[in-house]
Design an enzyme around this catalytic site. Structure first.
Site, PDB file in Angstrom:
ATOM      1  N   CYS A 103       0.813  -1.195  -0.009  1.00  0.00           N
ATOM      2  CA  CYS A 103       0.121   0.146  -0.013  1.00  0.00           C
ATOM      3  C   CYS A 103       0.836   1.294  -0.097  1.00  0.00           C
ATOM      4  O   CYS A 103       1.814   1.309   0.782  1.00  0.00           O
ATOM      5  CB  CYS A 103      -0.776   0.078   1.383  1.00  0.00           C
ATOM      6  SG  CYS A 103      -2.021   1.245   1.386  1.00  0.00           S
ATOM      7  N   CYS A 131       0.540   3.900   5.641  1.00  0.00           N
ATOM      8  CA  CYS A 131       1.758   2.840   5.324  1.00  0.00           C
ATOM      9  C   CYS A 131       2.977   3.438   5.157  1.00  0.00           C
ATOM     10  O   CYS A 131       3.995   2.889   5.168  1.00  0.00           O
ATOM     11  CB  CYS A 131       1.056   1.984   4.371  1.00  0.00           C
ATOM     12  SG  CYS A 131      -0.339   0.905   4.777  1.00  0.00           S
ATOM     13  N   HIS A 137      -6.183   4.380   5.351  1.00  0.00           N
ATOM     14  CA  HIS A 137      -5.696   3.074   4.873  1.00  0.00           C
ATOM     15  C   HIS A 137      -6.833   2.441   4.133  1.00  0.00           C
ATOM     16  O   HIS A 137      -6.640   2.029   2.955  1.00  0.00           O
ATOM     17  CB  HIS A 137      -4.942   2.508   5.814  1.00  0.00           C
ATOM     18  CG  HIS A 137      -4.809   0.932   5.203  1.00  0.00           C
ATOM     19  ND1 HIS A 137      -3.753   0.672   4.208  1.00  0.00           N
ATOM     20  CD2 HIS A 137      -5.327  -0.036   5.659  1.00  0.00           C
ATOM     21  CE1 HIS A 137      -3.489  -0.560   4.024  1.00  0.00           C
ATOM     22  NE2 HIS A 137      -4.778  -1.108   4.418  1.00  0.00           N
TER      23      HIS A 137
END
Lengths: 397, 410
Positions: free
Chosen positions: A312, A317, A342
């Site tokens: 990701c 991340c 996220h």
């Protein structure tokens, strides 16, 4: 692409040769939307702790808002004074509003549905009886000014088996659609979508879809699903509806947001989806990954210094470890924001992967690989295997 | 890190510079008086790193209280980086403190050679060795030594004497560990001066902690027990002690005072020669749904000190919080929208308030430095005092009318 007379132009780019999947662009007054698209839900005129700038960074092109909530607070008057919801929240991309009917039926136990509209007791101190009619719903949605708006529909619990009630709801939904279209005052900047009802009955769904097809509208929603019915029934209703609805208009399956469901529904020919799941689950510390989700509260993440997902590229991340998130999750609001970013990035990435595979003619392979990753023992749930078989993908092979 | 200040006056407003060890004298990082960014659990309240980058393009120092980060200690013992990178703020420098300025520190629970800290998992007793182990694990750029700061204006003499005894003991032990530590050889260490409101005890503490050249600076502790109550401590109350301490601290060392002091108080403290504060004040203002709007200019026009955006008068007010403010909340959003977010308890409300309040507070410190440079601090202070008095009047009339209602009802 949109002219003042046509606030929605739909253009299909690639159709999958095996399944009913297609990639398209929906041109709307506040920019274009690449479909199949997942639309995150920003109920009260805000996306759960994210700034618009963060949503732009995530390349989100359209979000949902809820008419019922906005109608209560800040209220129609304030939104009008602000010049509509886009201006009120300073969001310069597209918005979609629901009709408010679903919330009333799901949130308020005392809601009473009559031919006139949905009658319910106001939640505030006044305890007044309020009647939400199709006209009233459209009036509020006109004030909010979303690019796509929904008809008021008569929603019956999907688990209901009362054929008479479902029949009544189908007829009423059609009649209410006519009233909504009549009441609509901003046809040159907002498009009303009818909602296909009919519970889990093939006959009634068919009837509802066919009736809607005769109306002059620019897109369709498939509603009354994702309410706790068996998945074996769910996919058949979507499949049946997309078979009837015209190919050249966008189809929106309401309330769908799990990754597997999205892949299945895209294969069945749906273009638009919404669900509170990715943002809601984030607030409980659950982060989405391609094979499911991880619960960051679990002790095993205490010393895990990897990001939620190595693949990701989201700002969470890139900066934060599972370990740090584990320590602050459910303690500090920052943790909600980080997991929400996220999870929205995950939905965006999934939809983009789907679009790319359709475009490149590899969608059936993608579906097989995706399902295998989620179910590595190949014990596919019957609804997944059956639905994919219906669109010529044999998962068991 | 290094600190330099050009002044020989001990208790007066001063401009200083804070360098990192490898900086050249011309490339200082921070100018004082300055403000540290207050964090909870390692993050600015409500603000992720992505949003933080939209607030400040400059490097900042984040203040990390041990109380809200103690639970990280097991992870930190295995993590390869320092605390700033663990909390996702590696572009910032970090300053570790024992207590949390934004939250009331529970008094009492004293055990010989230990300090109680109140963490997520409850009370934890920390002695000097344990504390230094944690500091070596967390590797902040700057830290305050373990201290017994559990005193306030009402403390009895016995407690004050005990707090100084403990602080001196901790100082000796921490300094011994610091000097021997390879890990902390470039770390800026701050000693604590305690002694409540007793000049005699303050002197005893100062005598014990001001002789070591390796100490980078001093924090004047023990004036309060942290939390929102600090906001309304009057200057007259702390003046004698703060004056006494600043006059007796080495002039070339940085001076820190922590807590949610109001801006007028900050100006008074700057006047006593304090160099470093923190943004816990912005946190408590945000938590009461308010936005800072006090003046940052020296013209005659008075502004409201702060506005509470939960008030219904802002529901259809589509102006920014503060006209001409360049923060993201003011350039992109209106009072009406923020009022709505607060009214329906949406998470974005406190985010936008924090963005504005921290931005405003950082600009306040720019203004302070400018005023010191141009010798206009007294004029600015007079103006802020006027605005603050108005605000106090409003608050007290509200509280007194509240009490009269309660009295009438009972």
């Amino acid at each position: 692409m949109t002219s003042p007379k046509n606030p929605l132009v739909f253009k299909i780019f690639t159709e999958c040769r095996k399944t009913k999947a297609r990639t398209s662009k929906i041109y709307l007054p506040h920019g274009e939307v690449d479909a199949p698209v997942f639309m995150p839900v920003g109920t009260q005129g805000t996306m759960k702790g994210l700034l618009n700038e963060q949503l732009y960074n995530l390349e989100i092109q359209i979000i949902l808002a809820n008419t019922y909530h906005l109608g209560l607070k800040p209220g129609r008057e304030i939104i009008e004074k602000a010049g509509g919801l886009h201006r009120f929240m300073n969001w310069n991309r597209n918005l979609l509003t629901d009709s408010g009917g679903f919330q009333m039926v799901s949130l308020l136990k005392l809601a009473q549905i009559t031919e006139e509209g949905v009658k319910f007791q106001s939640l505030n101190e006044s305890k007044l009886e309020i009647l939400l009619t199709p006209e009233h719903s459209i009036e509020i949605q006109n004030s909010i000014g979303a690019d796509i708006i929904m008809q008021l529909d008569d929603v019956v619990k999907t688990t209901s088996t009362d054929v008479n009630r479902i029949t009544e709801a189908v007829g009423r939904t059609s009649r209410w659609l006519d009233r909504c279209l009549m009441a609509h005052k901003k046809a040159d900047s907002q498009s009303i979508f009818p909602i296909v009802q009919g519970g889990l009955s093939t006959e009634l769904r068919t009837k509802s879809a066919l009736e809607h097809c005769s109306k002059n509208v620019r897109g369709y929603a498939i509603g009354g699903l994702s309410g706790g019915e068996s998945k074996d029934d769910f996919w058949k209703m979507v499949h049946l509806s997309t078979n009837i609805l015209p190919k050249d208009k966008p189809r929106y399956v309401m309330g769908v947001g799990f990754a597997v469901d999205l892949v299945v529904c895209v294969a069945l020919g749906a273009d638009m989806f919404d669900c509170v799941f990715p943002t809601r689950t984030a607030r409980f510390g659950c982060a989405l990954i391609m094979t499911g989700q991880i619960n960051l509260r679990q002790k095993k993440y205490q010393n895990d210094f990897s990001p939620i997902d190595k693949e990701c590229r989201c700002s969470t991340c890139e900066t934060y470890t599972r370990s740090y998130l584990h320590h602050i999750v459910t303690m500090h609001t920052v943790a909600c924001h980080l997991v929400t970013v996220h999870n929205l990035a995950f939905q965006q990435r999934l939809m983009k992967t789907i679009r790319v595979n359709i475009k490149e003619g590899t969608f059936p392979d993608f579906v097989r690989k995706f399902m295998y990753d989620v179910y590595p023992d190949k014990k596919y749930p019957s609804w997944v295997a059956d639905s994919m078989k219906a669109v010529n993908i044999d998962l068991i092979r | 890190m290094k600190f330099s200040v050009k002044t020989s006056v001990k208790s007066a407003p001063r401009l200083g510079k804070l360098y990192c060890s490898n900086d050249s004298p011309s490339s200082f990082r921070f100018q004082t008086p300055m403000v540290l960014l207050y964090t909870r659990g390692g993050s600015l309240p409500h603000i992720t790193h992505e949003v933080f980058k939209m607030i400040s393009k400059n490097q900042e120092i984040i203040q990390i209280p041990l109380t809200s980060t103690y639970s990280f200690h097991q992870a930190m013992s295995q993590f390869e980086g320092n605390i700033a990178s663990f909390v996702g703020m590696k572009d910032c420098l970090s300053y570790m403190t024992v207590q949390d300025p934004g939250e009331l520190t529970q008094s009492g629970h004293h055990v010989k050679d230990n300090i109680p800290i109140w963490t997520r998992g409850g009370k934890v007793m920390i002695n000097a060795d344990k504390y230094m182990d944690l500091i070596e694990n967390y590797k902040p750029d700057m830290y305050c030594m373990l201290t017994d700061s559990d005193t306030n204006v009402a403390s009895l003499n016995k407690r004050i004497i005990k707090s100084v005894d403990n602080t001196i003991k901790f100082y000796n032990k921490c300094m011994e560990r610091h000097t021997k530590s390879e890990i902390l050889k470039d770390t800026f260490v701050i000693a604590s001066v305690t002694g409540g409101y007793s000049i005699r005890e303050r002197k005893r503490c100062l005598d014990a902690v001001t002789s070591n050249e390796n100490v980078g600076g001093y924090v004047i502790d023990g004036l309060h027990n942290n939390g929102p109550e600090v906001e309304f401590i009057p200057f007259d109350e702390v003046k004698p002690v703060v004056k006494y301490v600043t006059e007796n601290l080495p002039v070339d060392k940085v001076r820190i005072v922590q807590g949610c002091w109001n801006p007028l108080m900050v100006l008074h403290l700057v006047g006593c020669g304090i160099d470093i504060f923190d943004t816990s004040y912005c946190y408590i203002v945000t938590e009461r749904s308010a936005a800072l709007t006090f003046s940052l200019g020296t013209d005659d026009k008075l502004q409201k000190f702060e506005i509470n955006l939960r008030e219904s008068q802002y529901a259809d007010d589509f102006k920014p919080i503060l006209p001409n403010c360049t923060c993201l909340a003011c350039t992109k959003h209106t009072r009406g929208y923020i009022h709505h977010l607060l009214a329906v308890q949406e998470l974005l409300g406190p985010i936008l308030l924090t963005i504005h309040n921290v931005h405003h507070y950082l600009r306040f410190f720019e203004k302070i430095r400018e005023c010191i440079k141009e010798n206009t601090l007294p004029e600015y202070q007079t103006k802020i005092a006027k605005e603050f008095r108005e605000f106090e009047k409003k608050i007290s009339s509200r509280t007194s009318s509240d009490t009269s209602v309660i009295a009438a009802e009972s």
